[in-house]
Scaffold this active site. Sequence first.
Site, PDB file in Angstrom:
ATOM      1  N   ARG A 226     -12.045  25.450 -47.827  1.00 20.63           N
ATOM      2  CA  ARG A 226     -12.683  26.738 -48.135  1.00 20.63           C
ATOM      3  C   ARG A 226     -11.906  27.527 -49.183  1.00 20.63           C
ATOM      4  NH1 ARG A 226     -13.775  25.045 -43.032  1.00 20.63           N
ATOM      5  NH2 ARG A 226     -11.706  25.651 -42.369  1.00 20.63           N
TER       6      ARG A 226
ATOM      7  N   GLU B 155      -1.695  20.974 -35.033  1.00 22.74           N
ATOM      8  CA  GLU B 155      -1.623  21.195 -33.597  1.00 22.74           C
ATOM      9  C   GLU B 155      -1.265  19.879 -32.892  1.00 22.74           C
ATOM     10  OE1 GLU B 155      -5.175  22.999 -32.318  1.00 22.74           O
ATOM     11  OE2 GLU B 155      -4.408  23.450 -30.305  1.00 22.74           O
TER      12      GLU B 155
HETATM   13  C1  PRP Z   1      -8.076  25.518 -41.761  1.00 20.07           C
HETATM   14  C2  PRP Z   1      -8.015  26.688 -42.723  1.00 20.07           C
HETATM   15  C3  PRP Z   1      -6.675  26.521 -43.375  1.00 20.07           C
HETATM   16  C4  PRP Z   1      -5.843  25.934 -42.246  1.00 20.07           C
HETATM   17  C5  PRP Z   1      -4.958  26.992 -41.663  1.00 20.07           C
HETATM   18  O1  PRP Z   1      -8.390  24.354 -42.455  1.00 20.07           O
HETATM   19  O2  PRP Z   1      -9.086  26.647 -43.656  1.00 20.07           O
HETATM   20  O3  PRP Z   1      -6.716  25.653 -44.496  1.00 20.07           O
HETATM   21  O4  PRP Z   1      -6.748  25.461 -41.245  1.00 20.07           O
HETATM   22  O5  PRP Z   1      -4.199  26.489 -40.599  1.00 20.07           O
HETATM   23  P1  PRP Z   1      -2.610  26.555 -40.570  1.00 20.07           P
HETATM   24  O6  PRP Z   1      -2.208  27.906 -41.093  1.00 20.07           O
HETATM   25  O7  PRP Z   1      -2.270  26.371 -39.126  1.00 20.07           O
HETATM   26  O8  PRP Z   1      -2.092  25.439 -41.426  1.00 20.07           O
HETATM   27  P2  PRP Z   1      -8.586  22.950 -41.737  1.00 20.07           P
HETATM   28  O9  PRP Z   1      -7.242  22.328 -41.495  1.00 20.07           O
HETATM   29  O10 PRP Z   1      -9.474  23.174 -40.560  1.00 20.07           O
HETATM   30  O11 PRP Z   1      -9.271  22.016 -42.829  1.00 20.07           O
HETATM   31  P3  PRP Z   1     -10.668  22.124 -43.665  1.00 20.07           P
HETATM   32  O12 PRP Z   1     -10.545  23.344 -44.541  1.00 20.07           O
HETATM   33  O13 PRP Z   1     -10.671  20.882 -44.506  1.00 20.07           O
HETATM   34  O14 PRP Z   1     -11.788  22.218 -42.690  1.00 20.07           O
HETATM   35  N1  ADE Z   2      -7.938  27.156 -38.260  1.00 14.40           N
HETATM   36  C1  ADE Z   2      -7.058  27.298 -37.259  1.00 14.40           C
HETATM   37  N2  ADE Z   2      -7.513  28.127 -36.314  1.00 14.40           N
HETATM   38  C2  ADE Z   2      -8.754  28.532 -36.721  1.00 14.40           C
HETATM   39  C3  ADE Z   2      -9.737  29.397 -36.191  1.00 14.40           C
HETATM   40  N3  ADE Z   2      -9.573  30.022 -35.031  1.00 14.40           N
HETATM   41  N4  ADE Z   2     -10.873  29.588 -36.879  1.00 14.40           N
HETATM   42  C4  ADE Z   2     -11.062  28.945 -38.053  1.00 14.40           C
HETATM   43  N5  ADE Z   2     -10.174  28.104 -38.614  1.00 14.40           N
HETATM   44  C5  ADE Z   2      -9.025  27.902 -37.951  1.00 14.40           C
END
Ligand code: PRP
Ligand code: ADE
Length: 175
Positions: A60, A97
């Site tokens: 995103r 996680e």
């Molecule tokens: C989510 C969010 C950040 C990240 C934040 O992405 O868009 O990039 O998690 O988490 P953190 O601060 O604990 O590292 P996600 O890993 O879900 O991947 P995606 O954007 O490809 O769905």
């Molecule tokens: N990435 C980690 N935690 C999240 C949350 N609660 N909502 C959306 N993205 C996330």
Amino acid sequence: MMPNIRDYIRSIADFPHEGIIFRDVTTLFADARGFRMAIDQLLHPYAGIPIDKVVGLEARGFILGGALAHQLSTGFVPIRKKGKLPGAVISEAYQLEYGEAVMEVHDDALKPGERVLIVDDLLATGGTAEAGIKLCRRLGAEVIGCAFVIDLPELGGRAKLEQMQMPVHVLTSFE
Ligand code: PRP
Ligand code: ADE
């Protein structure tokens, strides 16, 4: 009354796991006023500050970063999950996680001394952003700040980035 950025963010219970409230920005991005408000507010602290490139974190962060780069008249550089970029890359592992993941950037995407702004939709543990900062720094770039729509302060990401002397800008937070 003028709407708040929070009004556009949808919360979905038990996604992707039971007990997680997922903060969904697709509803913010889909709304003309909401999306413009997010881009304007993300840029607010950087008025008058030189920025050479916007760096977006998959996935995103690409949507926000493209709009920010257009508004700033800079280039845009993607940081992607392992195996997605076609050229020569450098990599950084970070903690999830459960287990580990790897982020990558093209090894010629930033030049030494370039001033970059990193953007993503959400700051949780800060692991993804920390990996992004390290990748930019390894290419010799100066990360002037990290901007997020959402902070989840209980997960400690902001504190982690501030320990790296990184200025953090967030638009809203959810406990
Ligand atoms: C989510 C969010 C950040 C990240 C934040 O992405 O868009 O990039 O998690 O988490 P953190 O601060 O604990 O590292 P996600 O890993 O879900 O991947 P995606 O954007 O490809 O769905
Ligand atoms: N990435 C980690 N935690 C999240 C949350 N609660 N909502 C959306 N993205 C996330």
